[in-house]
Design a protein around this motif. Sequence first.
Motif, mmCIF file in Angstrom:
data_model
loop_
_atom_site.group_PDB
_atom_site.id
_atom_site.type_symbol
_atom_site.label_atom_id
_atom_site.label_comp_id
_atom_site.label_asym_id
_atom_site.label_seq_id
_atom_site.Cartn_x
_atom_site.Cartn_y
_atom_site.Cartn_z
ATOM 1 N N ASP A 23 24.425 66.583 4.630
ATOM 2 C CA ASP A 23 24.007 67.945 5.000
ATOM 3 C C ASP A 23 22.616 68.235 4.434
ATOM 4 O O ASP A 23 21.741 68.764 5.111
ATOM 5 N N LEU B 110 19.923 66.341 6.245
ATOM 6 C CA LEU B 110 19.625 66.908 7.569
ATOM 7 C C LEU B 110 18.679 68.099 7.433
ATOM 8 O O LEU B 110 17.683 68.207 8.156
ATOM 9 N N VAL B 111 18.989 68.970 6.464
ATOM 10 C CA VAL B 111 18.160 70.162 6.266
ATOM 11 C C VAL B 111 16.763 69.767 5.783
ATOM 12 O O VAL B 111 15.746 70.243 6.304
ATOM 13 N N LEU C 158 15.120 66.795 5.944
ATOM 14 C CA LEU C 158 14.331 66.030 6.922
ATOM 15 C C LEU C 158 13.892 66.927 8.074
ATOM 16 O O LEU C 158 12.797 66.771 8.613
ATOM 17 N N SER C 159 14.745 67.875 8.420
ATOM 18 C CA SER C 159 14.399 68.818 9.474
ATOM 19 C C SER C 159 13.151 69.611 9.091
ATOM 20 O O SER C 159 12.337 69.956 9.941
ATOM 21 N N TRP D 272 23.683 57.860 12.772
ATOM 22 C CA TRP D 272 22.812 58.870 12.157
ATOM 23 C C TRP D 272 21.358 58.432 12.220
ATOM 24 O O TRP D 272 20.468 59.220 12.523
ATOM 25 N N LEU E 139 17.715 60.197 13.650
ATOM 26 C CA LEU E 139 16.506 60.410 12.840
ATOM 27 C C LEU E 139 15.306 59.675 13.428
ATOM 28 O O LEU E 139 14.186 60.167 13.379
#
Lengths: 304, 446
Positions: free
Chosen positions: B76, B79-80, B82-83, B98, B102
């Motif tokens: 989680d 994801l946040v 790298l976003s 995954w 990416l």
Amino acid sequence: MAKSDGNADVPAQAYMPSDEYRFAWLFVVPALLLSLSVVAFPVGATILLSLTDWSGLGSPRFVGLSNFAALFAEPRFWTAAGNNLIYTTTFVTVPMIIALVAAALLMLIKIGRTFYQVVFFLPVTIATIILAQVWRGMIYSPVTGIVAWLQGLGLNVGNPLADPSTALFGVMLVDIWHWWGYLTVIYFAAFRQVDVSLIEAAFVDGASYSAAFRYILLPMIRPTIFFMILMTVIWSFRVFDWIYILTEGGPGFSSEVLGTIAYKTAFQQMSVGRASAYSLVMSMLGMLAIGIYLRVQYKAEKQA
Amino acid sequence: MVASKLTRRSVLAGGSAAIGLATTRAHAAPKRVVWWYEGATAAQQAALDKFLVKPFNTSQSEYELAIEYRGAALSDQLLVALSAGSGPDIVLTNGPAWTQRLVINKRLMPLDQFAKQFEWDKRIVPFMLNMGTYDGSLYAIAKTSETQVLYYNETLFKKNDWQPPTDLAAFEALSDKMLKQGITPLAAGNAGTRFANRHYVGASFSCCAGPDNVFKALSGKLPWNDQVFVDSIQLLKNWWDKGYFGGQKYFALSMQQAFSLMAAGKSGMALQGSWAFQWVDDTFKKTGQDLNWTPIPKLSAQAPYPVFPLGIGADLAINASSQVAEGAARVINALLDHKFIIAMSELWGGEWDSPLVSPPAPGDKLDRVTALAVKLNYETTSALQHKTYGYAPWTFWPARTDDYMKGGMEEVWLGQITAKQFCDKVNEIFQQDLKDGLVKTLPDRA
């Protein structure tokens, strides 16, 4: 129209010279901006993202209302919404009643009140993850818990979390156990604010304790009860942690709630757009529940 | 001309500056290479510190490795982060499904240059390199190759004169014998680790439907609701109904607790992954009983034997926004060292098995359990080379399909849906994922 507490019939601005009133709203601006930046931006972003297929990375693509159409067609959504409703309904009744009775009983005792309050309040001070592990490992576990011990005695007791028909109730039991003490302490504090002379007068007139409780104590703390019900509706509707730690929404999807589905959709399925739709619907249902409750409460107060 | 303007003073000044710069460089603080890792026990963290962090940091002065333990919510957080274009230098993803997301969204750096520099293209098994390659560029290295086998309590087997089963009939006959003696055939549980459900789905697909059929389905050439897959799921349902998984205790036990029951002789076998070796210290070493493993039995006439369902639990990649890519690549390279792999096998078995063309061979000096773990790693590599591998869901299925399997399999076991309905749903979700380009193209089995 805004009214002051002290003089209900006089408009608030009447206390202020007109020049000062003209600029009074400026004092609200900092708090308003802070609130908007914390609340409005995420709400706006969630609304916009719910109309996209954003995965959490890259550029979102507009998909209209298809996320909503998909989730309404999903049986899991209805299971989760139903579970949310059960959770909320249970929480505005069961722990409320337990706490009111416990607080009323506390009023009867003179020695040890503080001790009981500390004991009742204790679960709220411990992290959810710890309490959940204690219940799962030391109480519900058929290998290491009280359930195992009861089974050893020959009793037909199972782990409620392992049965799809009882999993949600198994979680609610833990959450209620952790929550009712907090409510008790709040209600007890409210009871203690009630003018003692009113209760003494009732006793002099021959009222029983239960009658005093019903006709004096309860009506006098009605605003507190009302507020706690409102907060409980909000808190219970957004339940996530207890469910996720104790069952992860299982067995099957039996204890899934909207919060756990939204989380899994965003972080395990990497469908942030769809998860935003779930979150939005969850918020709307929560607001609807609060709206209905406020309406009922308003009518009740008007009749009273 | 620039030379005509040079004076003694300017030359001296320039020289001093150069010396100063060199001195500054010599004493410059090493650049931090940050790696977010998932959860680890204190002993495991100490092992990583002893065998990776300290040797790496003392072997050179340019980079300093810092591992941050982020717990179960690592994915989680990644994801946040790298976003938002930030995050650690070394990215530990949940595996190829995954990684592909990416890569598509340009969050990872191509590793081709480092693959040549450190000869990863020669040292890593081609299949695994392929799994980290997207559009012709290498983006990720498998942190560990995982497989699933049938573990068993050897002490219990010897005592009862039981043989490790190699086919379905032998497995079911043995399981029935165990049930009669009050022993749960399979040490299994999913409390707190619900993803364990699809371990069984993967094992059954690979060893009942067979890896060739799974390959066809993953390539979109066979639907997931084909009868071979329905039969595989029905087999798991039959086992559940017979009590092989221990009934509702399954939902109350974690994977490790279930494994401890096998160590105590209360369960006979466990369909578990290579990662299970990390539990041996707390289970078999405490009970003093012996552990052993055998390949998963052949569960149908059409499946070959042996099949090792292959998994990549985690991929190692480098953040596209990293400023210390060279240092991050050096850290990844350190994980491929034989000395490191063997040292970690002794303290943290099953988690640090890099898929090398020449993995460390089981040595004479290893203790029995470590030798078993190293042998399994060796067999996994061998399975890749001899095409006797199967497919683990968490590696080869896209995230949405993988996530559905966790709850869907429970619904089958609990009788809420049928095996056919489960396969229909898996197929529906998978075909959409396939259409969205989220399924990794697999190396041919031929």
